[in-house]
Design an enzyme around this catalytic site. Structure first.
Site, PDB file in Angstrom:
ATOM      1  N   GLU A  13      34.006  38.563  43.517  1.00 58.84           N
ATOM      2  CA  GLU A  13      35.455  38.312  43.605  1.00 58.84           C
ATOM      3  C   GLU A  13      35.594  36.813  43.791  1.00 58.84           C
ATOM      4  O   GLU A  13      35.375  36.290  44.889  1.00 58.84           O
ATOM      5  CB  GLU A  13      36.052  39.059  44.806  1.00 58.84           C
ATOM      6  CG  GLU A  13      36.006  40.577  44.697  1.00 58.84           C
ATOM      7  CD  GLU A  13      36.981  41.125  43.662  1.00 58.84           C
ATOM      8  OE1 GLU A  13      37.891  40.405  43.241  1.00 58.84           O
ATOM      9  OE2 GLU A  13      36.789  42.285  43.256  1.00 58.84           O
TER      10      GLU A  13
ATOM     11  N   CYS B  21      43.433  33.273  46.935  1.00 59.67           N
ATOM     12  CA  CYS B  21      43.010  33.386  45.541  1.00 59.67           C
ATOM     13  C   CYS B  21      44.152  33.833  44.642  1.00 59.67           C
ATOM     14  O   CYS B  21      44.076  33.681  43.432  1.00 59.67           O
ATOM     15  CB  CYS B  21      41.842  34.367  45.444  1.00 59.67           C
ATOM     16  SG  CYS B  21      42.238  35.996  46.085  1.00 59.67           S
TER      17      CYS B  21
END
Ligand SMILES: NC(=O)c1ccc[n+]([C@@H]2O[C@H](COP(=O)([O-])OP(=O)(O)OC[C@H]3O[C@@H](n4cnc5c(N)ncnc54)[C@H](O)[C@@H]3O)[C@@H](O)[C@H]2O)c1
Ligand SMILES: N[C@@H](CC=O)C(=O)O
Length: 489
Positions: free
Chosen positions: A255, A289
């Site tokens: 990720e 993010c």
């Protein structure tokens, strides 16, 4: 640190159910980014201690995988209850080590706990398949089995939820875990370990190791017995770990970074869109993010949008996350502030306009005041790099094809936002955007049922949802022959 339960603040690693010093005497201070003061210290473990953590997990695997799924579920639900019961202390620890405002930390504890509950239940639904047989007198099918020890390496921006999203899935599947949290934010991970122990999670199933990041990660990648590596962090380190995991052929989930576009269609109310863009950009002071970095606004509403954006952004209060009126805390450290400043300088030197963001108003060395840049173009760092700071860049566009090309013009592919009420435009964008997640007319997009993850250089695999547990399961095929006439389909 004032906690209702001071035992949640641990300054040791947690291996095989024991709180552990570093054998070599190495340790590191953990700094409160809001004040620059040391919150506490953590030990750095030596190589033999890290191998010891793998020994412990290996031993624990035998019994943990042998439990019935509903027995693992009970233990995970007990952990969930303890996370909820200790929410206030967990939020305090998080704000002190990470800097985010206390209400955001409370939200993250809730968010992190929700993965534990989700996967506790999901572990009971890891079904195999029955396959119609093409082989005479045989029955064919699949079983789902835990992959083995999972190493979980996590970042500092979400110190609790990035652990539980991985750990709960792995543990529900029957895998023991070795967590390596970011050195900036180890105390949330250690509080999780304390609560896991109280919840009756057996020794060796949930371990937290601490140490020099490259050393610990290398050792975990080299360890044959570690079967899965799940990493959340920068694309730079993700690439490195993928390479290091190659020779033991691990199951790797990544990720990684994002550089989200936020597309505003010509039909949108500029105020509504601007307020949403501010919310999507400044969460966790832009260290997210999912942060809306590249705000792409149709030229017909650009100026109104910018006006409303500035008005909303200027109302944000920057300060110590422990103060109740604060919206944006500090950045994680001085290097992050330097990087933010260099990105803004680069943009201005290449022709962007600094509309708002006066750094002389910053309340301390680790703070960065929210910035709005307009006239952002693709030759600027603010376009190409994940800025991970409260720096928003706006660019005007003229038609849908142009904005799709602009949005896809990045190596990242984590999340994109689209604001429009035109159904044909929505469908076109949804199909054309090269992103793992597309959120339409909503700032919030995450949660336990969601397959979270990116394409391109934003990662591999998905966390959360029905897919999240698959990262920790092997599919074992069986062919049961010699059954005589009872086989058939
Ligand atoms: N896609 C997602 O779900 C998601 C979620 C949160 C954060 N992120 C990304 O994480 C990044 C910010 O976090 P960060 O600064 O902690 O990332 P980072 O890559 O610097 O660090 C992540 C983890 O890797 C470790 N690490 C650092 N250097 C290492 C090295 N050389 N070898 C091995 N391990 C190393 C760190 O100690 C930490 O535990 C951003 O890019 C952000 O987008 C992604
Ligand atoms: N906000 C993200 C974490 C990214 O940094 C999430 O919800 O998982």
């Amino acid at each position: 640190m004032k906690l209702s339960d001071p035992r949640l603040f641990r300054q040791h690693a947690y291996v095989d159910g024991k709180w552990t010093h570093g054998n070599g005497g190495r340790e590191e201070a953990v700094i409160n980014p809001a004040t620059g003061e040391a919150l506490g210290h953590i030990p750095w473990l030596e190589a033999e201690q890290l191998h010891g953590a793998v020994d412990a997990a290996d031993e624990a695997f035998v019994q943990w995988r042998a439990l019935r799924a509903d027995e693992r579920c009970e233990r995970l639900l007990a952990w969930y209850d303890l996370l909820q019961a200790n929410r206030e202390d967990l939020a305090t620890i998080m704000t002190l080590e990470q800097g985010k405002p206390l209400p955001d930390s409370r939200g993250e504890v809730e968010y992190g706990a929700s993965f534990v509950r989700w996967f506790a239940e999901e572990g009971k639904r890891t079904y195999g398949d029955t396959i119609p047989s093409h082989i005479p007198n045989a029955a064919l099918g699949t079983l789902k089995e835990p992959v083995g020890i999972a190493a979980l390496i996590t970042p500092w921006n979400f110190p609790l939820a990035m652990i539980t999203r991985k750990a709960a899935a792995a543990m529900a599947a029957g895998c023991p875990v070795i967590v390596k949290p970011a050195g900036e934010t180890p105390f949330s991970a250690l509080a999780l370990a304390e609560l896991a122990e109280r919840a009756g999670i057996p020794a060796g199933v949930f371990n937290v190791v601490l140490g020099e990041p490259a050393e610990v990660s290398r050792l975990l990648c080299d360890e044959e017995r570690v079967k899965a590596l799940s990493f959340t962090g920068s694309t730079r380190v993700g690439r490195l770990l993928l390479e290091q995991s190659a020779h033991t052929v691990k199951r790797v989930s990544l990720e990684l970074g994002g550089n989200a576009p936020f597309i505003v269609g010509p039909d949108m109310d500029p105020k509504e869109a601007a307020y949403a863009a501010v919310a999507a950009k400044f969460q966790t002071a832009g260290q997210d993010c999912l942060a809306a970095n590249r705000i792409l606004v149709h030229e017909s509403i650009h100026d109104d949008f910018v006006e409303h954006f500035v008005e909303r952004m200027s109302a944000l209060t920057v300060g110590n996350g422990m103060d109740s009126e604060v919206d944006l805390g500090p950045l994680i450290h001085g290097q992050a502030v330097e990087k933010a400043a260099s990105i803004v300088d680069d943009a201005i030197s290449r022709g962007a306009t600094l509309v708002a963001g006066d750094q002389t108003q910053a309340p301390g060395p680790n703070y960065f005041m929210p910035v709005l840049l307009t006239g952002v173009t693709r030759n600027m760092k603010v376009w190409n790099e994940e800025n991970f700071a409260p720096v928003a860049g706006v660019t005007a566009y003229s038609d849908d094809d142009q904005v799709i090309a602009m949005a896809n013009d990045t190596e990242y592919g984590l999340a994109a936002y689209v604001y429009t009420h035109d159904i044909r435009r929505i469908w076109k964008m949804l199909r054309a955007l090269e992103y793992g997640m597309v959120s339409i007319n909503s700032v919030k997009m995450t949660g336990p049922p969601v397959p979270f993850g990116g394409v391109k250089q934003s990662g591999l695999g998905r966390e959360g949802g029905v897919t999240g547990i698959e990262e920790y399961l092997e599919t074992k095929y069986y062919c049961l022959g010699g059954l005589g006439s009872v086989s058939g389909s």
